[in-house]
Design an enzyme around this catalytic site. Structure first.
Site, short mmCIF file in Angstrom:
data_model
loop_
_atom_site.label_atom_id
_atom_site.label_comp_id
_atom_site.label_asym_id
_atom_site.label_seq_id
_atom_site.Cartn_x
_atom_site.Cartn_y
_atom_site.Cartn_z
N VAL A 146 0.92 -1.19 0.02
CA VAL A 146 -0.03 -0.06 -0.06
C VAL A 146 0.64 1.34 0.05
CG1 VAL A 146 -1.95 1.23 1.25
CG2 VAL A 146 -1.78 -1.16 1.22
N CYS A 147 0.57 2.06 -0.90
CA CYS A 147 1.25 3.24 -1.14
C CYS A 147 3.02 3.05 -1.10
CB CYS A 147 1.00 4.26 0.20
SG CYS A 147 1.44 6.11 -0.18
N GLN A 148 3.73 3.68 -0.11
CA GLN A 148 4.88 3.40 -0.05
C GLN A 148 5.17 1.89 0.03
OE1 GLN A 148 7.05 4.71 3.35
NE2 GLN A 148 8.96 5.45 2.10
N MET A 170 -1.59 -1.07 -4.27
CA MET A 170 -2.48 -0.10 -3.91
C MET A 170 -1.98 1.32 -3.89
SD MET A 170 -5.41 -0.48 -0.99
CE MET A 170 -6.17 -1.98 -1.70
#
Lengths: 373, 199
Positions: A146-148, A170
């Site tokens: 997720v993200c980073q 994501m």
């Protein structure tokens, strides 16, 4: 004295009304002060320094697929994935019978300032994933970044492809230098060496300030003015406070990892240039040949779609799916739309790929069983 | 400098002029104070003090530069708001005071801010300020470290050395652990808890 005109009267009435709402709503706000976050039961199954691997307790019959390991970002806390009963992607996935593990990176302190990306990706992440594989006696499992954490997962999957049965990214930045990426434009002129040398770890408060200053009028003013309208609704106030807690509950960033992340990804765009090197090995996204699902938000202002979409061009897989959601960055975790559509789509995607993945990877029997044959 | 009228468009010019004057004044002052060569027994300390002074000056100049850009954003947003309200009035639409106008203001402000924030000028001004603040902190810490060493107190540099050594030792230990057969590896299983502890 002249009577005020109709516009002024209306404005005064609105000010009085705002004051009334504020006065009557204050007790609700005070009552909502200490909100609880994280709603699903989970067990800490593995610890590595400050990093904890959690396994969520099942709430539905198993879907019979390999576990899903979630790697969240280092910035902010992973409980956003399980904020409250009706705003929890994790809970919705548990309802689909998915076995979920989550890496909690913890709160680094001054003694962690020299942890770098190799420590996080080839160290903590690798050992957490290894724990999942050992526990289930399997050779590979599903990974959701997720993200980073998605960027980390891409690096991990490229370096250790045999261990990742399928990869879900994501709201993940891949191309860090697209024109819509404001954060990246700002980061490019930053002397990250001076910043890290002056702070050791980079304070979470500093990152918060950077994030809210992307839309300062909305995030520092309007949002709180709008809150006054909801003060009569304890549930809405609690939701607001939970979100507020998450936004500002930001761990400090280990200095060395932050330095590398800003320089390699934001300033040098190394992920798409193929020049990230971790533990002496080059991260080549073409080595990601397992199924990939890339989920991004159409209105994401932190990781704009243009930063995520290019993944398709860089991975080596033939089974690539892009899923655009009509949400923003935070809406991806908590919006009604996301809660309704995403978990089912994700679970269905995982179930299909799990069978194919099983065929591809040899089962890894426990050490004792291998010796006896 | 031209006095602004009530027309929001004048404010943008006013802020620009004020900014230019301030920058010119600071750049005239700075070299005189920090440019003299350091001499004698305390030359190192003099140089450190000069560096500190220069960074403080740079910081003030850069802060003024960013403030001016911000003032420009606000002035442009006010102008935009005025135009949108006038347009609505011309079209015979009602302009409700209070919240609708406030929301319109936020919309104008965010649009103008986004326009400025995406420019290289803004990104550079913001980064220059952050970079100078960081260098200033490093210089301040250096001054404190000199004093700490004189008093034989632990310093950041000393702690950093210790942390680096611990990290290297941990890596060596892990490499050795990895060579052990699984049965002899130290267990890292966690005690059962529901939530992580916060410091």
């Amino acid at each position: 004295m002249n009577e005020p005109g109709p516009d002024l009267q209306a404005a005064l009435r609105e000010v009085l009304e705002l004051n009334r709402k504020l006065a009557e709503g204050l007790p609700t706000l005070q009552a909502a002060g200490a909100v609880e976050v994280g709603c699903s039961d989970k067990d800490a199954v593995f610890r590595d320094d400050k990093v904890t691997l959690y396994r969520y307790r099942p709430i539905a019959p198993s879907a019979g697929v390999a576990p899903l390991l979630i790697a969240y970002a280092l910035v902010n806390r992973p409980y956003m994935m399980d904020l409250q009963q009706d705003r929890s992607l994790i809970r919705r996935l548990l309802e689909q019978g998915i076995d979920i593990y989550l890496i909690d990176w913890g709160y680094p302190d001054g003694a962690d300032r020299f942890l770098d990306l190799d420590d996080y990706i080839n160290g903590f992440m690798h050992r957490c994933l290894q724990h999942v594989l050992d526990t289930h006696g399997i050779a590979s499992t599903h990974l959701l970044g997720v993200c980073q954490g998605g960027t980390f997962s891409l690096c991990y999957a490229a370096l250790h492809p045999a261990r990742v049965r399928s990869l879900v990214t994501m709201v993940t930045p891949v191309d860090f230098q697209t024109p819509e990426n404001l954060l990246s434009k700002w980061a490019r002129h930053l002397d990250v060496d001076a910043l890290v040398d002056s702070t050791g770890n980079v304070p979470g408060e500093l990152l918060n300030a950077a994030f809210v200053s992307l839309m300062p009028f909305r995030l520092l003013q309007q949002k709180y003015v709008n809150l006054i309208d909801t003060l009569q609704e304890p549930r809405q106030v609690e939701n607001f406070m939970r979100m507020e807690k998450w936004i500002f509950d930001s761990p400090d960033q280990a200095g060395a990892a932050f330095r590398q992340f800003v320089r390699w990804f934001f300033q040098e765009n190394r992920l798409v240039n193929g020049s990230v090197e971790l533990g002496g090995r080059r991260v080549d996204l073409r080595r990601i040949t397992q199924p990939v699902l890339n989920i991004y938000g159409r209105h994401d202002h932190l990781v704009p779609p243009s930063a995520s979409i290019p993944l398709a061009r860089h991975v080596g897989t033939r089974d690539y799916t892009a899923l655009e959601m009509d949400v923003g960055h935070i809406g991806m975790y908590v919006s009604g739309k996301s809660q309704k559509q995403l978990p089912e789509a994700l679970a269905t995607w995982l179930k299909k790929r799990d069978q194919a993945g099983k065929k591809r990877s040899q089962p890894c029997r426990p050490e004792s069983a291998r010796k006896s044959t | 400098m031209t006095e602004p009228t009530h027309d929001p468009a004048d404010w943008a010019d006013f802020c620009r002029e004020a900014q230019e004057q301030l920058l010119a004044q600071w750049s005239r002052l700075a070299p005189g104070a920090a440019g003299s060569p350091a001499l004698g027994l305390t030359r190192e300390q003099q140089e450190a003090a000069q560096r500190l002074h220069q960074l403080q000056t740079d910081y003030t100049v850069q802060q003024a530069r960013l403030t001016a850009l911000w003032s420009q954003v606000v002035a442009e947003a006010l102008k935009d708001l005025g135009e949108r309200v006038s347009e609505r009035l011309r079209d015979g639409q009602a302009v409700a005071p209070g919240r609708p106008t406030y929301d319109l203001w936020i919309e104008c402000a965010e649009e103008q801010f986004a326009r400025a924030a995406h420019s290289t000028d803004y990104a550079k001004a913001q980064a220059d300020l952050a970079n100078t603040a960081a260098r200033l902190r490093i210089e301040q810490r250096r001054a404190v470290e000199v004093l700490s060493r004189q008093l034989d107190l632990p310093t950041r540099a000393e702690l950093d050395t210790v942390h680096r050594r611990i990290k290297a030792l941990t890596a060596q230990l892990r490499a050795l652990e990895d060579q052990l057969p699984p049965a002899r590896k130290p267990a890292r299983k966690a005690a059962r808890t529901r939530r992580p502890a916060r410091p």
